[in-house]
Design a protein around this motif. Structure first.
Motif, PDB file in Angstrom:
ATOM      1  N   GLU A  25       0.860  -1.187  -0.133  1.00  0.00           N
ATOM      2  CA  GLU A  25      -0.069   0.160   0.035  1.00  0.00           C
ATOM      3  C   GLU A  25       0.731   1.125   0.058  1.00  0.00           C
ATOM      4  OE1 GLU A  25      -3.219   0.414   3.110  1.00  0.00           O
ATOM      5  OE2 GLU A  25      -3.594  -2.017   2.653  1.00  0.00           O
ATOM      6  N   GLY A 108       9.610  -0.246  -5.931  1.00  0.00           N
ATOM      7  CA  GLY A 108       9.896   0.303  -4.786  1.00  0.00           C
ATOM      8  C   GLY A 108      11.230   0.241  -3.845  1.00  0.00           C
ATOM      9  N   ASP A 111      14.729   2.328  -4.948  1.00  0.00           N
ATOM     10  CA  ASP A 111      15.159   3.444  -4.238  1.00  0.00           C
ATOM     11  C   ASP A 111      16.085   3.216  -2.823  1.00  0.00           C
ATOM     12  OD1 ASP A 111      15.119   6.431  -3.432  1.00  0.00           O
ATOM     13  OD2 ASP A 111      14.113   5.677  -1.659  1.00  0.00           O
ATOM     14  N   SER A 115      20.964   2.998  -2.618  1.00  0.00           N
ATOM     15  CA  SER A 115      21.513   3.759  -1.469  1.00  0.00           C
ATOM     16  C   SER A 115      22.370   3.120  -0.705  1.00  0.00           C
ATOM     17  CB  SER A 115      20.816   4.804  -0.764  1.00  0.00           C
ATOM     18  OG  SER A 115      19.815   5.699  -1.783  1.00  0.00           O
TER      19      SER A 115
ATOM     20  N   GLU B  25      22.246  11.182  -2.787  1.00  0.00           N
ATOM     21  CA  GLU B  25      23.224  10.112  -2.250  1.00  0.00           C
ATOM     22  C   GLU B  25      22.526   8.941  -1.258  1.00  0.00           C
ATOM     23  OE1 GLU B  25      26.166  11.684   0.585  1.00  0.00           O
ATOM     24  OE2 GLU B  25      26.631  13.327  -0.562  1.00  0.00           O
ATOM     25  N   HIS B  26      21.259   9.497  -0.863  1.00  0.00           N
ATOM     26  CA  HIS B  26      20.394   8.571   0.152  1.00  0.00           C
ATOM     27  C   HIS B  26      18.883   8.357  -0.530  1.00  0.00           C
ATOM     28  CE1 HIS B  26      23.964   9.118   2.924  1.00  0.00           C
ATOM     29  NE2 HIS B  26      23.721  10.378   2.715  1.00  0.00           N
ATOM     30  N   GLY B  27      18.487   8.924  -1.581  1.00  0.00           N
ATOM     31  CA  GLY B  27      17.343   8.453  -2.154  1.00  0.00           C
ATOM     32  C   GLY B  27      16.194   9.139  -1.245  1.00  0.00           C
ATOM     33  N   PHE B  28      14.885   8.727  -1.789  1.00  0.00           N
ATOM     34  CA  PHE B  28      13.794   9.354  -0.919  1.00  0.00           C
ATOM     35  C   PHE B  28      13.882   8.654   0.447  1.00  0.00           C
ATOM     36  CE2 PHE B  28      12.911  10.784  -5.216  1.00  0.00           C
ATOM     37  CZ  PHE B  28      12.039  12.119  -4.917  1.00  0.00           C
ATOM     38  N   GLY B  29      14.185   7.327   0.633  1.00  0.00           N
ATOM     39  CA  GLY B  29      14.065   6.877   1.727  1.00  0.00           C
ATOM     40  C   GLY B  29      15.072   7.620   2.881  1.00  0.00           C
ATOM     41  N   ARG B 104      19.105   8.657 -11.134  1.00  0.00           N
ATOM     42  CA  ARG B 104      19.040   7.804  -9.847  1.00  0.00           C
ATOM     43  C   ARG B 104      17.606   8.466  -8.920  1.00  0.00           C
ATOM     44  NH1 ARG B 104      17.870   6.926  -5.503  1.00  0.00           N
ATOM     45  NH2 ARG B 104      18.669   6.035  -3.828  1.00  0.00           N
ATOM     46  N   GLY B 108      14.250   6.582  -7.938  1.00  0.00           N
ATOM     47  CA  GLY B 108      13.798   6.697  -6.656  1.00  0.00           C
ATOM     48  C   GLY B 108      12.528   7.129  -6.111  1.00  0.00           C
ATOM     49  N   TRP B 110       9.897   6.621  -7.871  1.00  0.00           N
ATOM     50  CA  TRP B 110       8.944   5.814  -8.189  1.00  0.00           C
ATOM     51  C   TRP B 110       8.227   5.355  -6.948  1.00  0.00           C
ATOM     52  CZ3 TRP B 110      11.769   3.126 -12.697  1.00  0.00           C
ATOM     53  CH2 TRP B 110      11.944   4.151 -13.795  1.00  0.00           C
ATOM     54  N   ASP B 111       9.066   4.997  -6.150  1.00  0.00           N
ATOM     55  CA  ASP B 111       8.422   4.284  -4.832  1.00  0.00           C
ATOM     56  C   ASP B 111       7.551   5.226  -4.112  1.00  0.00           C
ATOM     57  OD1 ASP B 111       8.333   2.402  -2.435  1.00  0.00           O
ATOM     58  OD2 ASP B 111       9.209   4.068  -1.471  1.00  0.00           O
ATOM     59  N   ALA B 113       5.994   7.713  -5.684  1.00  0.00           N
ATOM     60  CA  ALA B 113       4.868   8.210  -6.745  1.00  0.00           C
ATOM     61  C   ALA B 113       3.902   6.957  -6.871  1.00  0.00           C
ATOM     62  CB  ALA B 113       5.505   8.289  -8.166  1.00  0.00           C
ATOM     63  N   SER B 115       2.454   5.462  -4.427  1.00  0.00           N
ATOM     64  CA  SER B 115       1.695   5.376  -3.177  1.00  0.00           C
ATOM     65  C   SER B 115       0.836   6.561  -2.965  1.00  0.00           C
ATOM     66  CB  SER B 115       2.655   5.176  -1.784  1.00  0.00           C
ATOM     67  OG  SER B 115       3.651   4.211  -1.990  1.00  0.00           O
TER      68      SER B 115
END
Lengths: 195, 195
Positions: A25, A108, A111, A115, B25-29, B104, B108, B110-111, B113, B115
């Motif tokens: 989700e 998902g 991402d 990193s 460096e670390h993406g959306f996470g 990159r 990243g 897409w995760d 987007a 949700s």
């Protein structure tokens, strides 16, 4: 097995199921101890019993993804060579709701994998394994005269690129790309390669 | 412009640069108020002056990404039709370090987007725009006899699938897929389509 052990295993399965539900989700961006606790209908304290922190939670999520991917229902190739290559592509695509959920989580995971050096290496290796499988079918198709000669490794890279890119587009546009259209695009692609 | 205004604009640019650095460096996470403050060498308090929370931070990150993508250096198409189609594909790929950093961040995104309904709709629309651009070149190539007749919309979907999938593989395997190899794969792909 002792009742305590059975309870423990069953609770672990519940936790895994909750992690999967959160991922499907909300993606990796929404994967928090609190979200897993909510999906489980439990306290965050119980979740910390299983995962020391976010990193362990992500690692577990990727383990579940790997296991479910390995165990997913797959079509058997009707013949070696080009037919097997087609089946390998079809088995990757989000043609069913379950396959879409799994692909949503794979996409998902890119991402976090981009990193983290360990996850990055695991993902690169996974691609290498998929390409090797595709390459075997491509070489067989070339031997059978179903595909023209050429660098089979490079062709395997192209086939995987096309397939993964189609996964991403289908996830973002499921109405324009239902299962039949995805399958048609695979067949168009293979027809162009075989010419 | 008043000095205060200039300071404000310059500080905004610094904040945007810090957001970009964290993403690359670390993406959306890894995109948190704390990480942006650290990249800026400031307190988290200063960052909360610009973003009310994680959601605003992500929205800003996507704005920067959109602006930088629109402003990136691009090759001009040497001719309409097939040559223009090739240039459009080349301009998407991670052929330079800057293009790799940008891709990159796209991959990243897409995760998140997948949700968020608004981001999902924006991403679907963006794909539609890219496909429309590709389709124009495909139709021109068909008129010029450079590509066989066929459904140009379906072909645009294939071209974009191949290109985005190649982006993902190149990000995870930059040594095996340097710029020259990516370009070679594009040329192989177009050669197969043109046959």
């Amino acid at each position: 097995m002792s009742p305590a052990r059975t309870d423990h295993d069953s609770r672990r399965r519940d936790v895994s199921e909750a992690v999967w539900q959160v991922l499907a989700e909300h993606g990796f961006g929404g994967l928090t101890m609190r979200a897993v606790a909510a999906a489980l209908g439990s306290s965050t304290g119980l979740v910390t019993h299983y995962f020391a922190g976010k990193r362990e939670l992500i690692a577990h999520a990727l383990d579940i993804l790997e296991v479910r991917t390995a165990q997913r229902p797959r079509q058997a190739a009707p013949a070696p060579g080009l037919a097997a290559l087609r089946t390998q592509m079809i088995n990757i695509l989000p043609l069913t709701p379950d396959a879409a959920a799994m692909n949503r989580i794979w996409v998902g995971s890119w991402d976090v994998a981009l990193s983290d050096p360990d996850l990055f290496a695991a993902q690169s290796l996974r691609y290498e394994r998929i390409r090797t499988g595709l390459r075997t079918s491509i070489e067989e198709a070339q031997r059978l005269g179903e595909l023209p000669d050429g660098d089979a490794g490079r062709l395997a890279t192209s086939v995987l690129a096309f397939t993964h890119g189609l996964v991403v587009q289908a996830l973002f546009d499921p109405e324009r790309l239902p299962a039949a259209t995805q399958t048609q695009l695979v067949d168009d692609f293979l027809t162009a390669l075989a010419r």
